[in-house]
Design a protein around this motif. Structure first.
Motif, PDB file in Angstrom:
ATOM      1  N   VAL A  10      15.843  -2.869  -2.996  1.00  0.00           N
ATOM      2  CA  VAL A  10      15.743  -1.763  -2.447  1.00  0.00           C
ATOM      3  C   VAL A  10      14.510  -1.094  -2.798  1.00  0.00           C
ATOM      4  CG1 VAL A  10      16.509   0.706  -2.164  1.00  0.00           C
ATOM      5  CG2 VAL A  10      18.198  -1.298  -2.049  1.00  0.00           C
ATOM      6  N   LEU A  11      13.547  -0.707  -2.056  1.00  0.00           N
ATOM      7  CA  LEU A  11      12.329  -0.159  -2.544  1.00  0.00           C
ATOM      8  C   LEU A  11      12.327   1.210  -3.202  1.00  0.00           C
ATOM      9  CD1 LEU A  11      10.161  -1.203   0.712  1.00  0.00           C
ATOM     10  CD2 LEU A  11      10.512  -2.347  -1.451  1.00  0.00           C
ATOM     11  N   ASN A  12      11.617   1.746  -4.129  1.00  0.00           N
ATOM     12  CA  ASN A  12      11.655   3.021  -4.639  1.00  0.00           C
ATOM     13  C   ASN A  12      10.544   3.797  -3.472  1.00  0.00           C
ATOM     14  OD1 ASN A  12       8.788   2.761  -5.364  1.00  0.00           O
ATOM     15  ND2 ASN A  12       9.497   2.330  -7.335  1.00  0.00           N
ATOM     16  N   LEU A  13      10.515   5.111  -3.869  1.00  0.00           N
ATOM     17  CA  LEU A  13       9.651   5.905  -2.608  1.00  0.00           C
ATOM     18  C   LEU A  13       8.285   5.364  -2.750  1.00  0.00           C
ATOM     19  CD1 LEU A  13       9.530   8.270  -0.783  1.00  0.00           C
ATOM     20  CD2 LEU A  13       8.897   9.671  -2.717  1.00  0.00           C
ATOM     21  N   ARG A  14       7.664   5.304  -3.878  1.00  0.00           N
ATOM     22  CA  ARG A  14       6.081   4.893  -3.844  1.00  0.00           C
ATOM     23  C   ARG A  14       5.953   3.404  -3.113  1.00  0.00           C
ATOM     24  NH1 ARG A  14       4.767   5.158  -9.455  1.00  0.00           N
ATOM     25  NH2 ARG A  14       5.417   7.182  -9.558  1.00  0.00           N
ATOM     26  N   GLN A  15       7.073   2.649  -3.414  1.00  0.00           N
ATOM     27  CA  GLN A  15       6.770   1.299  -2.886  1.00  0.00           C
ATOM     28  C   GLN A  15       6.900   1.311  -1.308  1.00  0.00           C
ATOM     29  OE1 GLN A  15      10.044  -0.636  -5.060  1.00  0.00           O
ATOM     30  NE2 GLN A  15       8.586  -1.664  -6.245  1.00  0.00           N
ATOM     31  N   PHE A  16       7.746   2.298  -0.757  1.00  0.00           N
ATOM     32  CA  PHE A  16       8.120   2.360   0.510  1.00  0.00           C
ATOM     33  C   PHE A  16       6.815   3.138   1.176  1.00  0.00           C
ATOM     34  CE2 PHE A  16       9.495   5.444   3.944  1.00  0.00           C
ATOM     35  CZ  PHE A  16      10.212   4.525   4.846  1.00  0.00           C
ATOM     36  N   VAL A  17       6.162   3.994   0.591  1.00  0.00           N
ATOM     37  CA  VAL A  17       4.853   4.614   1.138  1.00  0.00           C
ATOM     38  C   VAL A  17       3.784   3.511   1.314  1.00  0.00           C
ATOM     39  CG1 VAL A  17       3.266   6.420   0.673  1.00  0.00           C
ATOM     40  CG2 VAL A  17       5.656   6.987   0.304  1.00  0.00           C
ATOM     41  N   HIS A  18       3.877   2.773   0.265  1.00  0.00           N
ATOM     42  CA  HIS A  18       2.645   1.735   0.122  1.00  0.00           C
ATOM     43  C   HIS A  18       3.100   0.902   1.376  1.00  0.00           C
ATOM     44  CE1 HIS A  18       1.036   2.369  -4.220  1.00  0.00           C
ATOM     45  NE2 HIS A  18       0.744   3.292  -3.302  1.00  0.00           N
ATOM     46  N   ARG A  19       3.929   0.332   1.501  1.00  0.00           N
ATOM     47  CA  ARG A  19       4.566  -0.477   2.532  1.00  0.00           C
ATOM     48  C   ARG A  19       4.282   0.165   4.087  1.00  0.00           C
ATOM     49  NH1 ARG A  19       8.773  -1.966   6.197  1.00  0.00           N
ATOM     50  NH2 ARG A  19       9.222  -4.301   6.151  1.00  0.00           N
ATOM     51  N   GLN A  20       4.534   1.375   4.214  1.00  0.00           N
ATOM     52  CA  GLN A  20       4.196   2.147   5.619  1.00  0.00           C
ATOM     53  C   GLN A  20       2.740   1.967   5.700  1.00  0.00           C
ATOM     54  OE1 GLN A  20       6.672   2.795   7.812  1.00  0.00           O
ATOM     55  NE2 GLN A  20       7.683   1.661   6.215  1.00  0.00           N
ATOM     56  N   LYS A  21       1.892   2.275   4.651  1.00  0.00           N
ATOM     57  CA  LYS A  21       0.409   2.397   4.736  1.00  0.00           C
ATOM     58  C   LYS A  21      -0.143   0.969   5.254  1.00  0.00           C
ATOM     59  CE  LYS A  21      -0.477   6.128   1.611  1.00  0.00           C
ATOM     60  NZ  LYS A  21      -0.984   6.695   0.362  1.00  0.00           N
ATOM     61  N   THR A  60       3.072  -6.867  -5.755  1.00  0.00           N
ATOM     62  CA  THR A  60       3.996  -5.707  -6.329  1.00  0.00           C
ATOM     63  C   THR A  60       3.222  -4.766  -6.899  1.00  0.00           C
ATOM     64  OG1 THR A  60       4.717  -7.199  -8.110  1.00  0.00           O
ATOM     65  CG2 THR A  60       5.951  -7.129  -6.030  1.00  0.00           C
ATOM     66  N   ASP A  61       2.013  -5.295  -7.669  1.00  0.00           N
ATOM     67  CA  ASP A  61       1.550  -4.335  -8.474  1.00  0.00           C
ATOM     68  C   ASP A  61       0.735  -3.260  -7.740  1.00  0.00           C
ATOM     69  OD1 ASP A  61       0.007  -3.364 -10.801  1.00  0.00           O
ATOM     70  OD2 ASP A  61      -1.667  -4.508 -10.240  1.00  0.00           O
ATOM     71  N   GLU A  62       1.117  -2.206  -8.148  1.00  0.00           N
ATOM     72  CA  GLU A  62       0.780  -0.744  -7.318  1.00  0.00           C
ATOM     73  C   GLU A  62      -0.639  -0.696  -7.320  1.00  0.00           C
ATOM     74  OE1 GLU A  62       2.715   2.782  -7.961  1.00  0.00           O
ATOM     75  OE2 GLU A  62       4.776   1.566  -8.111  1.00  0.00           O
ATOM     76  N   ASP A  63      -1.584  -0.942  -8.308  1.00  0.00           N
ATOM     77  CA  ASP A  63      -2.764  -0.954  -8.323  1.00  0.00           C
ATOM     78  C   ASP A  63      -3.610  -1.891  -7.356  1.00  0.00           C
ATOM     79  OD1 ASP A  63      -2.821   1.510  -9.820  1.00  0.00           O
ATOM     80  OD2 ASP A  63      -2.966  -0.041 -11.866  1.00  0.00           O
TER      81      ASP A  63
END
Length: 87
Positions: A10-21, A60-63
């Motif tokens: 399950v994606l956390n909120l930040r991962q979800f937002v990045h996925r949408q972008k 997976t690395d947010e940066d």
């Protein structure tokens, strides 16, 4: 703390937002490519976009994801400029 309670996968909120972008960027790129009149160029660019996104789909690395989004947006702008010059 709350993230530890999420089931695996399950994606956390930040991962979800990045996925949408990322998905939004992919759609925008495909829309610009669709406007290209030459079918050979259009197919080449579709294959290029598909390959680039598939190659990085497990990042997976947010940066790193933010950096790739920035790079992708710059490429989108360059593609839009080239399309405008061709018209």
């Amino acid at each position: 703390m709350a993230a530890a309670r999420l089931p695996p996968g399950v994606l956390n909120l930040r991962q979800f937002v990045h996925r949408q972008k990322v998905l939004s960027l992919y759609r925008k790129i495909l829309k610009v490519i669709h406007q290209i009149p030459n079918e050979g160029d259009k197919q080449y660019l579709k294959n290029w976009a598909r390959h680039e996104f598939k190659q990085n789909k497990n990042a997976t690395d947010e940066d790193a994801v933010r950096m790739m989004l920035t790079h992708g947006n710059m490429q989108l702008k360059e593609l839009e400029k080239m399309l405008q010059l061709a018209k």
